[in-house]
Design an enzyme around this catalytic site. Sequence first.
Site, short mmCIF file in Angstrom:
data_model
loop_
_atom_site.label_atom_id
_atom_site.label_comp_id
_atom_site.label_asym_id
_atom_site.label_seq_id
_atom_site.Cartn_x
_atom_site.Cartn_y
_atom_site.Cartn_z
CG ASP A 124 -1.98 1.07 1.15
OD1 ASP A 124 -3.06 0.76 0.62
OD2 ASP A 124 -1.73 2.21 1.60
CG ASN A 169 -4.14 11.88 -5.44
OD1 ASN A 169 -3.48 11.88 -6.47
ND2 ASN A 169 -4.79 10.81 -5.00
CG ASP A 183 -3.71 9.40 -12.36
OD1 ASP A 183 -4.19 8.89 -11.32
OD2 ASP A 183 -4.39 10.00 -13.21
CD GLU A 211 -4.49 4.56 -1.45
OE1 GLU A 211 -4.71 5.07 -0.34
OE2 GLU A 211 -5.26 4.70 -2.42
#
Length: 407
Positions: free
Chosen positions: A262, A270, A279, A305
Amino acid sequence: MSGANFILAINLFVAGLLAAAFLTVAAYDTRRIAARWLALGYAVGMAYFVVEFSIPAFNYATPPVVAAFAVFLAATLIFNVGLAHKYGITPPWRSMALFLVATSVIVYFVQGLPRHAFPRMMAYQFPYAAAQLIGLWIVWSSRQRRDKLDIILMVVLAASALQFASKPLIAHALGGWGADPQAYLQTNYAMVSQSVGTVFAIAIALLLLVILVRDVLAEATSKSETDTLSGLLNRGGFKRLAEVALRDAARQGLPVSLVIADLDHFKLVNDNFGHACGDRVIETFSGFLRDAAGQSHLAARLGGEEFAVMLPGTNLAAARLFAEGARSAFGALPIKGLPLSYRCTASFGVAELRPGETLSDLMRRADEALYGAKKGGRDQVRVASGPIGLVPKPNGKPAGNGLNGRD
Protein backbone atom coordinates in the site's frame (compact mmCIF):
# COMPACT_ATOMS: atom_id res chain seq x y z
CA MET A 1 -21.38 -33.74 -64.64
CA SER A 2 -18.82 -36.25 -63.28
CA GLY A 3 -18.35 -36.85 -59.58
CA ALA A 4 -15.03 -34.96 -59.68
CA ASN A 5 -16.70 -31.99 -61.39
CA PHE A 6 -19.36 -31.95 -58.72
CA ILE A 7 -16.77 -32.06 -55.92
CA LEU A 8 -14.76 -29.34 -57.66
CA ALA A 9 -17.86 -27.15 -57.69
CA ILE A 10 -18.37 -27.85 -53.99
CA ASN A 11 -14.72 -26.97 -53.34
CA LEU A 12 -15.19 -23.63 -55.09
CA PHE A 13 -18.18 -22.90 -52.86
CA VAL A 14 -16.37 -24.07 -49.69
CA ALA A 15 -13.31 -21.95 -50.48
CA GLY A 16 -15.58 -18.93 -50.83
CA LEU A 17 -17.25 -19.63 -47.50
CA LEU A 18 -13.89 -20.02 -45.74
CA ALA A 19 -12.58 -16.80 -47.26
CA ALA A 20 -15.72 -15.02 -46.03
CA ALA A 21 -15.30 -16.55 -42.56
CA PHE A 22 -11.73 -15.26 -42.22
CA LEU A 23 -12.78 -11.87 -43.55
CA THR A 24 -15.44 -11.76 -40.83
CA VAL A 25 -12.79 -12.41 -38.17
CA ALA A 26 -10.58 -9.74 -39.74
CA ALA A 27 -13.45 -7.25 -39.74
CA TYR A 28 -14.15 -7.93 -36.07
CA ASP A 29 -10.60 -7.01 -35.13
CA THR A 30 -8.78 -5.00 -37.81
CA ARG A 31 -5.43 -5.55 -36.07
CA ARG A 32 -5.52 -9.25 -36.91
CA ILE A 33 -3.69 -9.13 -40.22
CA ALA A 34 -3.34 -12.93 -40.17
CA ALA A 35 -7.07 -13.36 -40.83
CA ARG A 36 -6.86 -11.12 -43.91
CA TRP A 37 -4.01 -13.17 -45.38
CA LEU A 38 -5.83 -16.43 -44.67
CA ALA A 39 -8.94 -15.02 -46.36
CA LEU A 40 -6.84 -14.06 -49.38
CA GLY A 41 -5.34 -17.55 -49.50
CA TYR A 42 -8.77 -19.18 -49.73
CA ALA A 43 -9.92 -16.54 -52.25
CA VAL A 44 -6.96 -17.39 -54.49
CA GLY A 45 -7.88 -21.04 -53.96
CA MET A 46 -11.24 -20.22 -55.58
CA ALA A 47 -9.34 -19.04 -58.66
CA TYR A 48 -7.58 -22.42 -58.82
CA PHE A 49 -10.92 -24.26 -59.04
CA VAL A 50 -12.06 -21.92 -61.82
CA VAL A 51 -8.86 -22.62 -63.81
CA GLU A 52 -9.23 -26.36 -63.17
CA PHE A 53 -12.78 -26.23 -64.56
CA SER A 54 -11.53 -24.50 -67.70
CA ILE A 55 -8.82 -27.02 -68.65
CA PRO A 56 -11.10 -29.33 -70.72
CA ALA A 57 -11.91 -26.36 -72.97
CA PHE A 58 -8.28 -26.07 -74.15
CA ASN A 59 -6.84 -28.09 -76.99
CA TYR A 60 -3.31 -27.36 -75.76
CA ALA A 61 -3.61 -27.85 -72.01
CA THR A 62 -0.07 -27.10 -70.81
CA PRO A 63 -0.64 -23.35 -70.08
CA PRO A 64 -3.81 -23.84 -67.99
CA VAL A 65 -2.28 -26.87 -66.21
CA VAL A 66 0.77 -24.85 -65.21
CA ALA A 67 -1.48 -21.91 -64.29
CA ALA A 68 -3.64 -24.16 -62.10
CA PHE A 69 -0.53 -25.49 -60.36
CA ALA A 70 0.90 -22.00 -59.81
CA VAL A 71 -2.39 -20.56 -58.54
CA PHE A 72 -2.96 -23.40 -56.06
CA LEU A 73 0.65 -23.23 -54.81
CA ALA A 74 0.34 -19.44 -54.50
CA ALA A 75 -2.84 -19.92 -52.44
CA THR A 76 -0.98 -22.31 -50.13
CA LEU A 77 1.97 -19.92 -49.74
CA ILE A 78 -0.38 -17.00 -49.03
CA PHE A 79 -1.99 -19.22 -46.40
CA ASN A 80 1.49 -19.64 -44.89
CA VAL A 81 1.90 -15.86 -44.79
CA GLY A 82 -1.27 -15.76 -42.69
CA LEU A 83 0.18 -18.46 -40.42
CA ALA A 84 3.41 -16.48 -40.10
CA HIS A 85 1.54 -13.36 -39.00
CA LYS A 86 -0.54 -15.40 -36.57
CA TYR A 87 2.49 -17.02 -34.94
CA GLY A 88 4.83 -14.03 -35.00
CA ILE A 89 7.19 -15.22 -37.74
CA THR A 90 8.52 -12.91 -40.47
CA PRO A 91 7.24 -14.29 -43.82
CA PRO A 92 10.13 -15.43 -46.07
CA TRP A 93 8.87 -13.44 -49.05
CA ARG A 94 11.89 -13.87 -51.33
CA SER A 95 12.23 -17.60 -50.66
CA MET A 96 8.53 -18.19 -51.27
CA ALA A 97 8.59 -16.19 -54.51
CA LEU A 98 11.61 -18.12 -55.78
CA PHE A 99 9.99 -21.40 -54.75
CA LEU A 100 6.80 -20.53 -56.64
CA VAL A 101 8.62 -19.50 -59.81
CA ALA A 102 11.10 -22.41 -59.77
CA THR A 103 8.47 -25.11 -59.20
CA SER A 104 6.17 -23.60 -61.83
CA VAL A 105 9.02 -23.71 -64.38
CA ILE A 106 9.75 -27.33 -63.44
CA VAL A 107 6.08 -28.27 -63.84
CA TYR A 108 6.08 -26.60 -67.26
CA PHE A 109 9.05 -28.62 -68.49
CA VAL A 110 7.92 -31.98 -67.07
CA GLN A 111 4.78 -31.72 -69.21
CA GLY A 112 6.91 -33.32 -71.94
CA LEU A 113 7.30 -36.51 -69.88
CA PRO A 114 4.84 -39.39 -70.23
CA ARG A 115 1.53 -38.59 -68.53
CA HIS A 116 1.88 -41.27 -65.84
CA ALA A 117 5.62 -40.91 -65.27
CA PHE A 118 6.33 -40.84 -61.56
CA PRO A 119 8.75 -37.85 -61.76
CA ARG A 120 6.08 -35.82 -63.55
CA MET A 121 3.48 -36.57 -60.90
CA MET A 122 5.91 -35.88 -58.05
CA ALA A 123 6.95 -32.57 -59.61
CA TYR A 124 3.29 -31.56 -59.44
CA GLN A 125 2.52 -32.81 -55.92
CA PHE A 126 5.78 -32.42 -53.98
CA PRO A 127 5.69 -28.58 -53.88
CA TYR A 128 2.25 -28.74 -52.26
CA ALA A 129 3.58 -31.12 -49.62
CA ALA A 130 6.58 -28.85 -49.05
CA ALA A 131 4.29 -25.83 -48.63
CA GLN A 132 2.30 -27.67 -45.96
CA LEU A 133 5.52 -28.60 -44.16
CA ILE A 134 6.56 -24.94 -44.26
CA GLY A 135 3.29 -24.13 -42.52
CA LEU A 136 4.03 -26.78 -39.91
CA TRP A 137 7.51 -25.30 -39.38
CA ILE A 138 6.01 -21.83 -38.88
CA VAL A 139 3.75 -23.06 -36.07
CA TRP A 140 6.53 -25.17 -34.54
CA SER A 141 9.17 -22.43 -34.57
CA SER A 142 6.88 -19.80 -33.05
CA ARG A 143 7.95 -18.39 -29.70
CA GLN A 144 4.33 -18.01 -28.72
CA ARG A 145 3.01 -20.43 -26.15
CA ARG A 146 1.37 -23.38 -27.89
CA ASP A 147 -1.62 -25.28 -26.56
CA LYS A 148 -3.47 -28.40 -27.71
CA LEU A 149 -5.15 -26.64 -30.64
CA ASP A 150 -1.80 -25.51 -32.05
CA ILE A 151 -0.41 -29.03 -31.70
CA ILE A 152 -3.47 -30.48 -33.45
CA LEU A 153 -2.97 -27.95 -36.26
CA MET A 154 0.62 -29.14 -36.71
CA VAL A 155 -0.55 -32.76 -36.85
CA VAL A 156 -3.18 -31.95 -39.50
CA LEU A 157 -0.64 -29.97 -41.56
CA ALA A 158 1.74 -32.95 -41.42
CA ALA A 159 -1.06 -35.28 -42.51
CA SER A 160 -1.96 -32.92 -45.34
CA ALA A 161 1.65 -32.88 -46.52
CA LEU A 162 1.66 -36.69 -46.45
CA GLN A 163 -1.50 -36.92 -48.55
CA PHE A 164 0.02 -34.65 -51.20
CA ALA A 165 3.25 -36.68 -51.26
CA SER A 166 1.29 -39.94 -51.56
CA LYS A 167 -0.97 -38.81 -54.42
CA PRO A 168 1.22 -40.29 -57.17
CA LEU A 169 0.86 -43.70 -55.48
CA ILE A 170 -2.88 -43.18 -55.07
CA ALA A 171 -3.16 -42.23 -58.75
CA HIS A 172 -1.41 -45.44 -59.82
CA ALA A 173 -3.62 -47.49 -57.50
CA LEU A 174 -6.79 -45.94 -58.97
CA GLY A 175 -5.80 -46.33 -62.60
CA GLY A 176 -4.02 -43.03 -63.23
CA TRP A 177 -5.07 -39.43 -63.55
CA GLY A 178 -6.36 -39.51 -67.10
CA ALA A 179 -4.89 -40.00 -70.52
CA ASP A 180 -4.52 -36.23 -70.88
CA PRO A 181 -5.20 -33.13 -68.74
CA GLN A 182 -8.64 -32.74 -70.27
CA ALA A 183 -9.61 -36.22 -69.04
CA TYR A 184 -8.44 -35.66 -65.45
CA LEU A 185 -11.84 -34.70 -64.06
CA GLN A 186 -13.38 -37.91 -65.42
CA THR A 187 -11.10 -40.19 -63.38
CA ASN A 188 -11.69 -41.89 -60.04
CA TYR A 189 -8.41 -40.41 -58.85
CA ALA A 190 -9.71 -36.87 -59.43
CA MET A 191 -12.79 -37.57 -57.33
CA VAL A 192 -10.70 -39.05 -54.48
CA SER A 193 -8.03 -36.35 -54.70
CA GLN A 194 -10.51 -33.49 -54.65
CA SER A 195 -12.51 -35.10 -51.83
CA VAL A 196 -9.47 -35.66 -49.61
CA GLY A 197 -8.23 -32.15 -50.38
CA THR A 198 -11.59 -30.72 -49.30
CA VAL A 199 -11.48 -32.59 -46.00
CA PHE A 200 -8.02 -31.25 -45.17
CA ALA A 201 -8.82 -27.71 -46.34
CA ILE A 202 -11.91 -27.58 -44.12
CA ALA A 203 -10.14 -29.19 -41.15
CA ILE A 204 -7.23 -26.73 -41.30
CA ALA A 205 -9.53 -23.75 -41.80
CA LEU A 206 -11.82 -24.72 -38.92
CA LEU A 207 -8.83 -25.22 -36.62
CA LEU A 208 -7.47 -21.82 -37.51
CA LEU A 209 -10.85 -20.16 -37.07
CA VAL A 210 -11.13 -21.69 -33.60
CA ILE A 211 -7.57 -20.59 -32.78
CA LEU A 212 -8.25 -17.03 -33.96
CA VAL A 213 -11.52 -16.86 -32.02
CA ARG A 214 -9.68 -18.26 -29.00
CA ASP A 215 -7.16 -15.43 -29.28
CA VAL A 216 -9.91 -12.82 -29.60
CA LEU A 217 -11.67 -14.16 -26.52
CA ALA A 218 -8.41 -14.39 -24.56
CA GLU A 219 -7.60 -10.79 -25.43
CA ALA A 220 -11.08 -9.67 -24.41
CA THR A 221 -10.73 -11.53 -21.12
CA SER A 222 -7.30 -9.99 -20.56
CA LYS A 223 -8.68 -6.50 -21.16
CA SER A 224 -11.53 -7.08 -18.74
CA GLU A 225 -9.06 -8.29 -16.11
CA THR A 226 -6.49 -5.52 -16.58
CA ASP A 227 -6.40 -2.28 -14.65
CA THR A 228 -6.32 0.58 -17.16
CA LEU A 229 -4.03 2.96 -15.26
CA SER A 230 -1.45 0.51 -13.95
CA GLY A 231 -1.50 -2.11 -16.69
CA LEU A 232 -1.51 -4.78 -13.95
CA LEU A 233 -4.25 -7.28 -13.22
CA ASN A 234 -7.32 -5.85 -11.55
CA ARG A 235 -8.85 -7.47 -8.46
CA GLY A 236 -11.08 -9.81 -10.47
CA GLY A 237 -8.30 -10.95 -12.78
CA PHE A 238 -5.93 -11.43 -9.87
CA LYS A 239 -8.38 -13.60 -7.96
CA ARG A 240 -9.12 -15.80 -10.96
CA LEU A 241 -5.47 -16.38 -11.86
CA ALA A 242 -4.41 -16.66 -8.23
CA GLU A 243 -6.86 -19.51 -7.71
CA VAL A 244 -5.29 -21.27 -10.70
CA ALA A 245 -1.80 -20.63 -9.31
CA LEU A 246 -2.79 -22.06 -5.92
CA ARG A 247 -4.15 -25.23 -7.52
CA ASP A 248 -1.00 -25.67 -9.62
CA ALA A 249 1.26 -25.12 -6.61
CA ALA A 250 -0.73 -27.60 -4.53
CA ARG A 251 -0.49 -30.21 -7.27
CA GLN A 252 3.28 -29.72 -7.48
CA GLY A 253 3.80 -29.45 -3.74
CA LEU A 254 5.26 -25.94 -3.95
CA PRO A 255 4.95 -23.13 -1.40
CA VAL A 256 3.02 -19.97 -2.28
CA SER A 257 3.45 -16.55 -0.73
CA LEU A 258 1.51 -13.35 -1.10
CA VAL A 259 2.77 -9.78 -0.79
CA ILE A 260 0.26 -6.96 -0.37
CA ALA A 261 1.55 -3.39 -0.63
CA ASP A 262 0.00 0.00 0.00
CA LEU A 263 1.41 3.40 -0.98
CA ASP A 264 2.08 5.54 2.07
CA HIS A 265 0.36 8.94 2.42
CA PHE A 266 -0.96 8.70 -1.12
CA LYS A 267 -3.78 11.15 -0.43
CA LEU A 268 -1.18 13.81 0.40
CA VAL A 269 0.36 13.39 -3.04
CA ASN A 270 -3.01 14.02 -4.70
CA ASP A 271 -3.79 16.95 -2.39
CA ASN A 272 -0.40 18.66 -2.66
CA PHE A 273 0.68 17.89 -6.22
CA GLY A 274 -2.53 17.03 -8.06
CA HIS A 275 -4.14 13.84 -9.33
CA ALA A 276 -1.90 13.74 -12.41
CA CYS A 277 1.10 13.31 -10.12
CA GLY A 278 -0.85 10.73 -8.13
CA ASP A 279 -1.47 8.78 -11.34
CA ARG A 280 2.25 8.92 -12.15
CA VAL A 281 3.06 7.52 -8.72
CA ILE A 282 0.68 4.61 -9.35
CA GLU A 283 2.11 4.05 -12.83
CA THR A 284 5.68 4.15 -11.49
CA PHE A 285 4.98 1.74 -8.65
CA SER A 286 3.06 -0.57 -11.00
CA GLY A 287 5.90 -0.66 -13.49
CA PHE A 288 8.33 -1.27 -10.67
CA LEU A 289 6.28 -4.24 -9.39
CA ARG A 290 5.86 -5.63 -12.89
CA ASP A 291 9.62 -5.54 -13.46
CA ALA A 292 10.43 -6.95 -10.00
CA ALA A 293 7.98 -9.85 -10.31
CA GLY A 294 8.99 -12.81 -12.46
CA GLN A 295 6.99 -14.26 -15.33
CA SER A 296 5.51 -16.91 -13.05
CA HIS A 297 4.35 -14.28 -10.53
CA LEU A 298 1.08 -12.37 -10.53
CA ALA A 299 1.15 -8.60 -9.97
CA ALA A 300 -2.11 -6.72 -9.51
CA ARG A 301 -3.63 -3.44 -8.47
CA LEU A 302 -6.37 -4.40 -6.06
CA GLY A 303 -7.82 -0.92 -6.02
CA GLY A 304 -6.82 2.63 -5.16
CA GLU A 305 -3.24 2.55 -3.89
CA GLU A 306 -3.28 -1.13 -2.85
CA PHE A 307 -1.31 -3.74 -4.79
CA ALA A 308 -0.60 -7.46 -4.57
CA VAL A 309 2.05 -9.85 -5.85
CA MET A 310 1.53 -13.60 -5.64
CA LEU A 311 4.76 -15.60 -5.64
CA PRO A 312 4.20 -19.29 -6.50
CA GLY A 313 7.16 -21.47 -5.56
CA THR A 314 8.35 -18.91 -2.97
CA ASN A 315 8.43 -19.50 0.76
CA LEU A 316 7.90 -16.91 3.46
CA ALA A 317 11.56 -16.00 3.94
CA ALA A 318 12.14 -15.43 0.22
CA ALA A 319 8.89 -13.47 -0.10
CA ARG A 320 9.96 -11.27 2.81
CA LEU A 321 13.27 -10.55 1.05
CA PHE A 322 11.37 -9.72 -2.13
CA ALA A 323 9.13 -7.28 -0.25
CA GLU A 324 12.05 -5.70 1.59
CA GLY A 325 13.98 -5.24 -1.64
CA ALA A 326 10.95 -3.67 -3.29
CA ARG A 327 10.39 -1.39 -0.29
CA SER A 328 13.93 -0.03 -0.20
CA ALA A 329 14.30 0.29 -3.98
CA PHE A 330 10.99 2.09 -4.48
CA GLY A 331 11.73 4.46 -1.59
CA ALA A 332 14.87 5.60 -3.40
CA LEU A 333 13.15 6.06 -6.75
CA PRO A 334 12.55 9.63 -8.00
CA ILE A 335 9.17 10.20 -9.64
CA LYS A 336 8.61 12.63 -12.46
CA GLY A 337 6.54 15.63 -11.44
CA LEU A 338 7.45 15.45 -7.78
CA PRO A 339 10.21 17.52 -6.11
CA LEU A 340 13.60 15.81 -6.22
CA SER A 341 13.69 15.77 -2.44
CA TYR A 342 10.30 14.04 -2.21
CA ARG A 343 10.30 10.28 -1.95
CA CYS A 344 7.26 8.05 -2.06
CA THR A 345 7.27 4.96 0.13
CA ALA A 346 5.13 1.87 0.51
CA SER A 347 4.25 -0.56 3.28
CA PHE A 348 4.16 -4.32 2.76
CA GLY A 349 2.44 -7.30 4.34
CA VAL A 350 3.66 -10.83 3.59
CA ALA A 351 2.03 -14.22 4.19
CA GLU A 352 2.69 -17.79 3.13
CA LEU A 353 -0.13 -20.17 2.34
CA ARG A 354 -0.88 -22.65 5.11
CA PRO A 355 -2.31 -26.15 4.59
CA GLY A 356 -6.07 -26.00 4.16
CA GLU A 357 -6.14 -22.23 3.56
CA THR A 358 -8.10 -20.59 0.77
CA LEU A 359 -7.08 -17.56 -1.24
CA SER A 360 -9.35 -15.42 0.94
CA ASP A 361 -7.58 -16.67 4.07
CA LEU A 362 -4.18 -15.92 2.58
CA MET A 363 -5.21 -12.42 1.48
CA ARG A 364 -6.74 -11.70 4.88
CA ARG A 365 -3.54 -12.62 6.73
CA ALA A 366 -1.34 -10.65 4.32
CA ASP A 367 -3.70 -7.69 4.67
CA GLU A 368 -3.50 -7.91 8.46
CA ALA A 369 0.29 -7.90 8.22
CA LEU A 370 0.07 -4.83 5.98
CA TYR A 371 -2.16 -3.15 8.55
CA GLY A 372 0.54 -3.84 11.13
CA ALA A 373 3.13 -2.19 8.91
CA LYS A 374 0.95 0.88 8.42
CA LYS A 375 0.14 1.11 12.09
CA GLY A 376 3.78 0.62 13.03
CA GLY A 377 4.98 3.67 11.14
CA ARG A 378 4.76 2.78 7.41
CA ASP A 379 7.66 2.24 4.98
CA GLN A 380 8.29 -1.23 6.38
CA VAL A 381 7.59 -4.92 5.89
CA ARG A 382 5.52 -7.03 8.27
CA VAL A 383 5.16 -10.79 8.04
CA ALA A 384 2.05 -12.77 8.99
CA SER A 385 3.48 -15.82 10.70
CA GLY A 386 1.97 -17.26 13.85
CA PRO A 387 0.34 -14.42 15.78
CA ILE A 388 -0.23 -11.36 13.61
CA GLY A 389 2.86 -9.20 13.32
CA LEU A 390 5.29 -11.79 14.76
CA VAL A 391 8.03 -13.80 13.12
CA PRO A 392 9.34 -16.98 14.78
CA LYS A 393 13.02 -17.06 15.70
CA PRO A 394 15.01 -20.24 14.97
CA ASN A 395 14.40 -21.37 18.56
CA GLY A 396 10.66 -21.04 18.04
CA LYS A 397 10.19 -17.91 20.19
CA PRO A 398 8.42 -15.00 18.52
CA ALA A 399 10.15 -11.73 17.80
CA GLY A 400 9.02 -8.42 16.38
CA ASN A 401 9.32 -8.09 12.61
CA GLY A 402 9.65 -4.40 11.91
CA LEU A 403 12.29 -5.01 9.26
CA ASN A 404 14.30 -1.88 8.56
CA GLY A 405 11.16 0.01 9.47
CA ARG A 406 10.58 3.04 11.63
CA ASP A 407 9.21 1.27 14.70
